[in-house]
Scaffold this motif. Sequence first.
Motif, PDB file in Angstrom:
ATOM      1  N   ARG A 116       0.976  -1.291   0.089  1.00 56.98           N
ATOM      2  CA  ARG A 116       0.009   0.126   0.071  1.00 56.98           C
ATOM      3  C   ARG A 116       0.894   1.264   0.037  1.00 56.98           C
ATOM      4  O   ARG A 116       0.424   2.148  -0.643  1.00 56.98           O
ATOM      5  CB  ARG A 116      -0.884   0.130   1.327  1.00 56.98           C
ATOM      6  CG  ARG A 116      -2.087  -1.044   1.129  1.00 56.98           C
ATOM      7  CD  ARG A 116      -3.258  -0.540   2.156  1.00 56.98           C
ATOM      8  NE  ARG A 116      -2.925  -0.421   3.406  1.00 56.98           N
ATOM      9  CZ  ARG A 116      -3.935  -0.227   4.247  1.00 56.98           C
ATOM     10  NH1 ARG A 116      -5.173  -0.152   3.999  1.00 56.98           N
ATOM     11  NH2 ARG A 116      -3.866   0.070   5.469  1.00 56.98           N
ATOM     12  N   ALA A 117       2.044   1.078   0.796  1.00 59.17           N
ATOM     13  CA  ALA A 117       2.743   2.524   0.861  1.00 59.17           C
ATOM     14  C   ALA A 117       3.754   2.567  -0.378  1.00 59.17           C
ATOM     15  O   ALA A 117       3.671   3.569  -0.770  1.00 59.17           O
ATOM     16  CB  ALA A 117       3.639   2.463   2.084  1.00 59.17           C
ATOM     17  N   PHE A 118       4.464   1.497  -0.666  1.00 60.96           N
ATOM     18  CA  PHE A 118       5.489   1.754  -1.524  1.00 60.96           C
ATOM     19  C   PHE A 118       5.077   1.170  -2.843  1.00 60.96           C
ATOM     20  O   PHE A 118       5.960   1.375  -3.787  1.00 60.96           O
ATOM     21  CB  PHE A 118       6.692   0.900  -1.159  1.00 60.96           C
ATOM     22  CG  PHE A 118       7.271   1.063   0.551  1.00 60.96           C
ATOM     23  CD1 PHE A 118       7.157   2.335   0.814  1.00 60.96           C
ATOM     24  CD2 PHE A 118       7.593   0.069   1.203  1.00 60.96           C
ATOM     25  CE1 PHE A 118       7.534   2.567   2.088  1.00 60.96           C
ATOM     26  CE2 PHE A 118       7.944   0.227   2.209  1.00 60.96           C
ATOM     27  CZ  PHE A 118       7.976   1.487   3.065  1.00 60.96           C
ATOM     28  N   GLY A 119       4.053   0.625  -3.131  1.00 59.26           N
ATOM     29  CA  GLY A 119       3.673  -0.242  -4.370  1.00 59.26           C
ATOM     30  C   GLY A 119       4.569  -1.439  -4.811  1.00 59.26           C
ATOM     31  O   GLY A 119       4.334  -2.084  -5.608  1.00 59.26           O
ATOM     32  N   SER A 120       5.058  -1.981  -3.433  1.00 57.97           N
ATOM     33  CA  SER A 120       5.920  -3.093  -3.783  1.00 57.97           C
ATOM     34  C   SER A 120       6.181  -3.589  -2.240  1.00 57.97           C
ATOM     35  O   SER A 120       6.101  -3.114  -1.107  1.00 57.97           O
ATOM     36  CB  SER A 120       7.222  -3.009  -4.440  1.00 57.97           C
ATOM     37  OG  SER A 120       7.962  -1.952  -3.735  1.00 57.97           O
ATOM     38  N   ASP A 121       6.400  -4.924  -2.016  1.00 52.05           N
ATOM     39  CA  ASP A 121       6.805  -5.498  -0.778  1.00 52.05           C
ATOM     40  C   ASP A 121       8.297  -5.327  -0.586  1.00 52.05           C
ATOM     41  O   ASP A 121       9.024  -6.354  -0.638  1.00 52.05           O
ATOM     42  CB  ASP A 121       6.354  -6.696  -0.891  1.00 52.05           C
ATOM     43  CG  ASP A 121       6.731  -7.774   0.438  1.00 52.05           C
ATOM     44  OD1 ASP A 121       6.879  -7.146   1.559  1.00 52.05           O
ATOM     45  OD2 ASP A 121       7.052  -9.033   0.565  1.00 52.05           O
ATOM     46  N   THR A 122       8.690  -4.089  -0.214  1.00 48.77           N
ATOM     47  CA  THR A 122      10.124  -3.982  -0.214  1.00 48.77           C
ATOM     48  C   THR A 122      10.455  -3.274   1.392  1.00 48.77           C
ATOM     49  O   THR A 122       9.789  -2.453   1.832  1.00 48.77           O
ATOM     50  CB  THR A 122      10.621  -2.677  -0.999  1.00 48.77           C
ATOM     51  OG1 THR A 122      10.030  -2.837  -2.376  1.00 48.77           O
ATOM     52  CG2 THR A 122      12.053  -2.258  -1.254  1.00 48.77           C
ATOM     53  N   VAL A 123      11.685  -4.118   1.960  1.00 41.55           N
ATOM     54  CA  VAL A 123      12.080  -3.799   2.962  1.00 41.55           C
ATOM     55  C   VAL A 123      13.185  -2.591   2.627  1.00 41.55           C
ATOM     56  O   VAL A 123      14.086  -3.068   2.148  1.00 41.55           O
ATOM     57  CB  VAL A 123      12.840  -4.743   3.884  1.00 41.55           C
ATOM     58  CG1 VAL A 123      13.286  -4.495   5.159  1.00 41.55           C
ATOM     59  CG2 VAL A 123      11.427  -5.914   4.106  1.00 41.55           C
ATOM     60  N   PRO A 124      12.895  -1.571   3.367  1.00 38.81           N
ATOM     61  CA  PRO A 124      13.904  -0.223   2.769  1.00 38.81           C
ATOM     62  C   PRO A 124      15.401  -0.531   3.240  1.00 38.81           C
ATOM     63  O   PRO A 124      16.235  -0.099   2.732  1.00 38.81           O
ATOM     64  CB  PRO A 124      13.341   0.817   3.208  1.00 38.81           C
ATOM     65  CG  PRO A 124      11.830   0.694   3.622  1.00 38.81           C
ATOM     66  CD  PRO A 124      11.930  -1.074   4.100  1.00 38.81           C
ATOM     67  N   GLY A 125      15.593  -0.943   4.480  1.00 40.73           N
ATOM     68  CA  GLY A 125      16.731  -0.693   5.203  1.00 40.73           C
ATOM     69  C   GLY A 125      17.558  -2.168   5.376  1.00 40.73           C
ATOM     70  O   GLY A 125      17.408  -3.137   4.558  1.00 40.73           O
ATOM     71  N   ALA A 126      18.625  -2.090   6.350  1.00 41.18           N
ATOM     72  CA  ALA A 126      19.743  -2.980   6.401  1.00 41.18           C
ATOM     73  C   ALA A 126      19.784  -3.166   8.037  1.00 41.18           C
ATOM     74  O   ALA A 126      19.428  -2.212   8.737  1.00 41.18           O
ATOM     75  CB  ALA A 126      20.797  -2.796   5.599  1.00 41.18           C
ATOM     76  N   TYR A 127      20.282  -4.223   8.323  1.00 43.84           N
ATOM     77  CA  TYR A 127      20.551  -4.288   9.736  1.00 43.84           C
ATOM     78  C   TYR A 127      21.614  -3.410  10.270  1.00 43.84           C
ATOM     79  O   TYR A 127      21.460  -2.995  11.722  1.00 43.84           O
ATOM     80  CB  TYR A 127      21.268  -6.020  10.062  1.00 43.84           C
ATOM     81  CG  TYR A 127      20.387  -7.114   9.882  1.00 43.84           C
ATOM     82  CD1 TYR A 127      19.001  -6.870   9.909  1.00 43.84           C
ATOM     83  CD2 TYR A 127      20.812  -8.296   9.568  1.00 43.84           C
ATOM     84  CE1 TYR A 127      18.275  -7.980   9.724  1.00 43.84           C
ATOM     85  CE2 TYR A 127      20.021  -9.521   9.596  1.00 43.84           C
ATOM     86  CZ  TYR A 127      18.666  -9.231   9.337  1.00 43.84           C
ATOM     87  OH  TYR A 127      17.726 -10.341   9.252  1.00 43.84           O
TER      88      TYR A 127
END
Length: 885
Positions: free
Chosen positions: A141-152
């Motif tokens: 809903r937010a990004f238009g994709s199932d994307t995790v933006p960051g990293a550990y």
Amino acid sequence: MAHEVKTTCPYCGVGCGVIARVRDDGAVSVKGDPEHPANFGRLCSKGSALAETLDLDGRLLHAEIGGRRAGWSEALDLVAERFSRSIAEHGPDSVAFYVSGQLLTEDYYIANKLMKGFIGSANIDTNSRLCMSSSVAGHRRAFGSDTVPGAYEDLELAELVVLTGSNLAWCHPVLYQRLSAAKANRPEMKIVAIDPRRTMTADIADMHLAIAPDGDVALFNGLLAHLAASGAVDRNYISNYTSGFDEAVAAASRFELPALSKATGLTVAQLRAFFRLFEATEKVVTCYSQGVNQSAAGTDKVNAIINCHLATGRIGRPGMGPFSLTGQPNAMGGREVGGLANMLAAHMDIEKSLHRDQVRRFWSAPAVASKPGLKAVDMFRAVADGRIKALWIMATNPVVSMPDADAVEAAIKACPFVVVSDIVRETDTARHAHVLLPSLGWGEKDGTVTNSERRISRQRPFLAAPGEARPDWWQLAEVGRRMGFAAAFTHGSPAEIFAEHAALSGFENEGRRDFNISAHAEIDGPAYDGLRPFQWPQPQGSAPQRKRFFAEGAFYHPDGRARLVAVEVPRPRSANDAFPFTLNTGRVRDHWHTMTRTGKSARLSGHLAEPFVEIHPRDAQGAGISDADLVTLESPNGAAIVRALVTDRQAEGNLFVPMHWNDQFASKARIDALVAPVTDPVSGQPASKNMPVRASRFAAAAYGFAVSARKPQELDAAYWALARAEGGWRVELAFAETNADWLDWCRKTFAIAAGIEPIGYTDRTSGELRLAFFEGDRLLATLFLSSRPVAVARSWAVSQLGASHHNLAKRFAVTAGRPGANTPDPGATVCSCFSVGVNQITAAVRDGCHSVEAVGERLSAGTNCGSCRAEIKGIINGCLTLAAE
């Protein structure tokens, strides 16, 4: 001599690198891989004990049909014939696959390809639906994709880490270690823990917000309204890269602080303190997990969190962003290949005709499923009402893990044809299978997994396949061939499947989709064997991969903008007079899912050896429940019996019970039998954290504790809980009525030969009975009974299974249930990594070890995975408080 193999842990979504060392005699040991970027050599207690779970006891080693052994050809022919017949007679939607985040990506890919591309239905869903589907829906809903933006590394670079609905210390211990170390290096870093319980994670937090169940939307809506009102939003980012800001703020501003206080259960002062801290800190990471996802408003919770990061532009840059912590080892990999019923492979959308056509052409499929399939809860409803007539369950145990678990069991039991692929022969689900197929386990599997930071790693085999066990992808491909799709399922190795998966990710992509690993589309066997961990995306011919998304927009909605989603505060799903408590379910530190792996380890079973309910002291007093009593929990859906753990870490009116125990390890502890099948309307994820229940003391005529060298059989007791122990088993017991012949009961239960006579005693006044059976100087079994919960030095009693009892004094010490004056009792296990008990830690404190570090130096406790450090700190504080009094 020995050889070492680098692989990946099969537990949570952290995705730790593991080095397995195999000696020539077959003995295996494990250690963390210092070169793996997820863990840099760290392991948690479960990962450290992996070598203890590799035996073949209880393994499913041959295919079975109707309980009899069968060959692979016969079994696969039957599966293909029954699925084909159902499709011919009732259509493709009459069959379904229910798969698992325990599968490797290659297994997932073939399952998705067979169901969606060639059977022509989207009725494939996964236990990841119970875990992370609200995150998926919120991302889309937010990004238009199932994307995790960051990293550990963002957790270590942040100035403020907000942990909401995440008991990081117990559920993602290695990330907890990384965060704890970062805070130790930079004490100015702030940590906020948002959780109804004061979990062990809260002990490193600067602020613990004991939020009311499902109060998260109200909290983050309030935060968004505060940020907008205080001018702390990033107007340039909002203008250039987002839409929906005004609508989201308008929805968020409907509650003033007093109403927010009521909705969240937090004081106005706490709300203000949290809002100001977030406002004043640029580098903020908000981590969320099951406490957010497992809710009837889970997707709205996710978007309420993301809204705050989009509004401030705190996303995609070092040390900032929303971060979904995945529960399972390959939930992310499953999402990449379309393992959920409402997705297609390579992060394509089943609702889009363009994407369906791309997948169809790439696979040369007759017709790709044209609509979403049934999500997990609806899938088992369809099994129950007869719409689904053939069901294949892979690497999961839904009779334990699904909500309304009793109804799920009844549905599976009544289904005309059920196939179960698993490594364990006896599970709550496998007992209802018409066909059992033996799969490979960790150490035997060959493939890839993806962790929470989008990092793909190899699981490599270091053990030979036992019996006739075969890979899950091979089973699926063989069935596909037998169903008439031979040309599409010619794969001969996981490397070939991975290459196809990578090629599909780049097929007609041109940057329009986030997931792209087409740089590996031409990978061959040797390159696959040597594949090092990498983060996606890695497009063909691209520059080195990027670690983060969205710092400068480039979202995947058609207009390239993110969406701030206007979300409403949900109506509270509250307790009532009939069911006055709110039940929260979750994990414990040392067990995993339904214990088919961790239940094999005596060390992991030593910390918490039976199912329990955390209850606040005032609630316990009001219900007539004392610490260590047995408690009956009831909801409109089911009931369970568990042990009372009275603690002020639990909020009043709330209860917590772990979800791991099942019919293999306890008499009545499948806690998801109590949970209603209420789901989030967007994601379909069940609400497992907020269930009205009642609690009452379970009145037993007798309570018992036993240890046995042999696994107890046919436990005839109103309550029992079984756990592995060094040298045998331990079992907690309760009886609705006393037994006229306990000697006969012991002989039947512990398989004691008729010629072996016990020693012991009976006290009719107190109701106590002690019996111990010896063969030579070896203890076979001992039973302790009392009219109250048995007071026995349990850890010491368990240790007697491996001790020599060459004289009567040692034997009578066993029946006394406590060691002699010169034999220390370690007490209940606190540190599973080094098997250190509470009494040992208490003794160290009395001897001057007044810090966690000092205890670690003396006993090693807390120096490996660190998950027990909060517990050790509590013991130290308790001892020092008592000494001061």
